[in-house]
Design a protein around this motif. Structure first.
Motif, PDB file in Angstrom:
ATOM      1  N   ASP A   5       1.048  -1.124  -0.324  1.00 25.38           N
ATOM      2  CA  ASP A   5      -0.192   0.292   0.078  1.00 25.38           C
ATOM      3  C   ASP A   5       0.354   1.421   0.221  1.00 25.38           C
ATOM      4  O   ASP A   5       0.105   2.569   0.127  1.00 25.38           O
ATOM      5  CB  ASP A   5      -0.586  -0.102   1.250  1.00 25.38           C
ATOM      6  CG  ASP A   5      -2.113  -1.427   0.908  1.00 25.38           C
ATOM      7  OD1 ASP A   5      -2.636  -0.975  -0.293  1.00 25.38           O
ATOM      8  OD2 ASP A   5      -2.774  -1.742   1.669  1.00 25.38           O
ATOM      9  N   THR A   8      -0.108   3.278  -2.660  1.00 20.83           N
ATOM     10  CA  THR A   8      -1.229   4.071  -2.230  1.00 20.83           C
ATOM     11  C   THR A   8      -1.156   5.613  -1.401  1.00 20.83           C
ATOM     12  O   THR A   8      -1.863   6.448  -1.121  1.00 20.83           O
ATOM     13  CB  THR A   8      -2.461   3.484  -2.011  1.00 20.83           C
ATOM     14  OG1 THR A   8      -2.314   2.534  -2.719  1.00 20.83           O
ATOM     15  CG2 THR A   8      -3.653   4.270  -1.862  1.00 20.83           C
ATOM     16  N   HIS A   9      -0.687   4.929  -0.337  1.00 21.90           N
ATOM     17  CA  HIS A   9      -0.082   6.699   0.850  1.00 21.90           C
ATOM     18  C   HIS A   9       0.864   7.186   0.332  1.00 21.90           C
ATOM     19  O   HIS A   9       0.170   8.708   0.115  1.00 21.90           O
ATOM     20  CB  HIS A   9       0.195   5.900   2.133  1.00 21.90           C
ATOM     21  CG  HIS A   9      -0.301   4.666   2.794  1.00 21.90           C
ATOM     22  ND1 HIS A   9      -1.587   4.799   2.688  1.00 21.90           N
ATOM     23  CD2 HIS A   9      -0.049   3.361   2.931  1.00 21.90           C
ATOM     24  CE1 HIS A   9      -2.086   3.342   3.121  1.00 21.90           C
ATOM     25  NE2 HIS A   9      -0.911   2.778   3.575  1.00 21.90           N
ATOM     26  N   PHE A  12      -2.575   9.962  -2.154  1.00 25.15           N
ATOM     27  CA  PHE A  12      -3.027  10.540  -0.939  1.00 25.15           C
ATOM     28  C   PHE A  12      -2.050  11.521  -0.353  1.00 25.15           C
ATOM     29  O   PHE A  12      -2.696  12.636  -0.394  1.00 25.15           O
ATOM     30  CB  PHE A  12      -3.900   9.799  -0.400  1.00 25.15           C
ATOM     31  CG  PHE A  12      -4.421   9.059  -0.609  1.00 25.15           C
ATOM     32  CD1 PHE A  12      -5.590   9.400  -0.795  1.00 25.15           C
ATOM     33  CD2 PHE A  12      -4.785   7.213  -0.409  1.00 25.15           C
ATOM     34  CE1 PHE A  12      -6.751   8.686  -1.439  1.00 25.15           C
ATOM     35  CE2 PHE A  12      -6.042   6.669  -1.351  1.00 25.15           C
ATOM     36  CZ  PHE A  12      -7.145   7.205  -1.353  1.00 25.15           C
ATOM     37  N   SER A  36     -12.833   8.971   1.719  1.00 27.92           N
ATOM     38  CA  SER A  36     -13.065   7.756   1.716  1.00 27.92           C
ATOM     39  C   SER A  36     -12.039   7.137   2.471  1.00 27.92           C
ATOM     40  O   SER A  36     -12.260   6.015   3.024  1.00 27.92           O
ATOM     41  CB  SER A  36     -13.924   7.620   0.659  1.00 27.92           C
ATOM     42  OG  SER A  36     -12.591   7.228  -0.179  1.00 27.92           O
ATOM     43  N   TYR A  37     -11.094   7.909   2.887  1.00 34.10           N
ATOM     44  CA  TYR A  37      -9.778   6.853   3.287  1.00 34.10           C
ATOM     45  C   TYR A  37      -9.232   7.654   4.474  1.00 34.10           C
ATOM     46  O   TYR A  37      -8.963   8.470   4.357  1.00 34.10           O
ATOM     47  CB  TYR A  37      -8.300   6.624   1.937  1.00 34.10           C
ATOM     48  CG  TYR A  37      -8.137   5.550   2.461  1.00 34.10           C
ATOM     49  CD1 TYR A  37      -8.032   4.610   2.019  1.00 34.10           C
ATOM     50  CD2 TYR A  37      -7.010   5.835   3.174  1.00 34.10           C
ATOM     51  CE1 TYR A  37      -7.549   3.145   2.191  1.00 34.10           C
ATOM     52  CE2 TYR A  37      -5.909   4.560   2.754  1.00 34.10           C
ATOM     53  CZ  TYR A  37      -6.251   3.345   2.933  1.00 34.10           C
ATOM     54  OH  TYR A  37      -5.707   2.031   2.389  1.00 34.10           O
ATOM     55  N   HIS A  42      -2.090  10.488   5.799  1.00 36.54           N
ATOM     56  CA  HIS A  42      -1.516  11.028   4.617  1.00 36.54           C
ATOM     57  C   HIS A  42      -1.240  12.621   4.878  1.00 36.54           C
ATOM     58  O   HIS A  42      -0.729  12.698   4.454  1.00 36.54           O
ATOM     59  CB  HIS A  42      -3.058  11.133   3.382  1.00 36.54           C
ATOM     60  CG  HIS A  42      -2.733   9.497   3.645  1.00 36.54           C
ATOM     61  ND1 HIS A  42      -5.075   8.872   3.564  1.00 36.54           N
ATOM     62  CD2 HIS A  42      -2.186   8.367   3.193  1.00 36.54           C
ATOM     63  CE1 HIS A  42      -3.920   7.426   3.496  1.00 36.54           C
ATOM     64  NE2 HIS A  42      -2.236   6.479   3.204  1.00 36.54           N
TER      65      HIS A  42
END
Length: 129
Positions: A5, A8-9, A12, A36-37, A42
């Motif tokens: 992940d 992804t971090h 964001f 939504s996360y 982040h």
């Protein structure tokens, strides 16, 4: 950054670095709401990433979370079981293999951050219980 992940971090965090209060991210699959996360990790990465870049911010936040885990364990154990057990809990808690597996293999930085904050909050709740 090469974790499951990690990218992804970083994505964001780069969104928050570009536009802190913009809830819509159009760079991913036509757009979605970034709220939504869980945003705290982040936003911390983006905040620290302003000094150099978001990858450096990711490393600093990751180091702070890993340093905060034994401290949070020490606080909670001190309130629940006394000062004698607190040192041992912090010592053994710093070597939990599952934490490093989650962080370095699966990239679950927000999860570990939430655990650290929850342990510290539990310590302060026990203090005033």
């Amino acid at each position: 950054m090469n974790t499951y992940d990690g990218g992804t971090h970083l994505f964001f965090a780069s969104h928050y670095a570009r536009g802190w209060f913009d809830p819509w991210e159009e760079r991913w699959f036509g757009g979605f709401f970034v709220y939504s996360y869980p945003p705290l990790a982040h936003q911390l990465i983006a905040l620290i990433g302003y000094t150099q870049d978001v990858e450096w911010g990711y490393r600093v936040v990751q180091l702070a979370v890993l340093a905060g885990l034994p401290i949070a364990l020490w606080l909670l154990t001190r309130e629940g079981f006394g000062a004698g057990a607190a040192g041992w809990a912090a010592l053994f808690g710093s070597g939990i293999a599952g934490v490093y597996l989650l962080l370095y293999t699966f990239g679950q930085l927000p999860t570990i951050l939430a655990v650290v904050l929850m342990l510290a909050a539990g310590a302060f709740l026990l203090r005033y219980w």
